[in-house]
Design an enzyme around this catalytic site. Sequence first.
Site, short mmCIF file in Angstrom:
data_model
loop_
_atom_site.label_atom_id
_atom_site.label_comp_id
_atom_site.label_asym_id
_atom_site.label_seq_id
_atom_site.Cartn_x
_atom_site.Cartn_y
_atom_site.Cartn_z
N CYS A 45 34.71 -48.18 12.49
CA CYS A 45 35.69 -47.60 11.59
C CYS A 45 35.42 -48.14 10.18
O CYS A 45 35.34 -49.35 9.98
CB CYS A 45 37.10 -47.98 12.04
N CYS A 48 38.60 -50.48 9.00
CA CYS A 48 39.00 -51.77 9.57
C CYS A 48 37.91 -52.43 10.41
O CYS A 48 38.11 -53.51 10.96
CB CYS A 48 40.27 -51.62 10.39
N CYS A 93 41.19 -44.16 14.87
CA CYS A 93 40.92 -45.56 15.20
C CYS A 93 42.20 -46.19 15.75
O CYS A 93 43.26 -46.09 15.15
CB CYS A 93 40.48 -46.28 13.93
N CYS A 96 43.65 -49.25 13.15
CA CYS A 96 44.30 -48.99 11.85
C CYS A 96 44.94 -47.60 11.77
O CYS A 96 45.61 -47.29 10.79
CB CYS A 96 43.30 -49.17 10.71
N CYS A 116 33.74 -35.03 17.33
CA CYS A 116 33.16 -34.57 16.08
C CYS A 116 33.74 -35.43 14.95
O CYS A 116 34.92 -35.31 14.62
CB CYS A 116 33.53 -33.10 15.91
ZN LIG Z 1 40.19 -48.55 11.86
#
Ligand SMILES: [Zn+2]
Length: 130
Positions: A45, A48, A93, A96, A116
């Site tokens: 991510c 984060c 995610c 976060c 995707c």
């Molecule tokens: Zn994240």
Amino acid sequence: MTQKTDKEWRDRLTPEQFHVLREHGTERAGTSPLNYEKRTGTFYCAACKEALFSSDTKFDSGTGWPSFFTTIPGHVGTKSDYKILVRRTEYHCIRCGGHQGHVFDDGPPPTGQRWCNNGVALKFVTGKVS
Ligand SMILES: [Zn+2]
């Protein structure tokens, strides 16, 4: 989940990243260099640094967005509680809450799923797969 204000996110992210991750935006197809990333490693991510995808689950979907047939288990959440994935399910995610992309049911074996992802929402690190 890491809670931050919009201002804190704006300080950490590029405008493009902020738009995708925090405003559920979608980058233009074919713009991410991660479309062509074929090395071994892990996709994190961008907000984060949570590990979201391994390179060994990436495939060339031809859509212009980095695509994966599965996630790193437990690191990605979907918006709905549906047991069976619907045609356009948002995912994010787990740490976060940053928007990453949408999951579709027209992917390759073994899962039949196509995750995707907006390339701008990911950070790729080469090396051992998480
Ligand atoms: Zn994240």
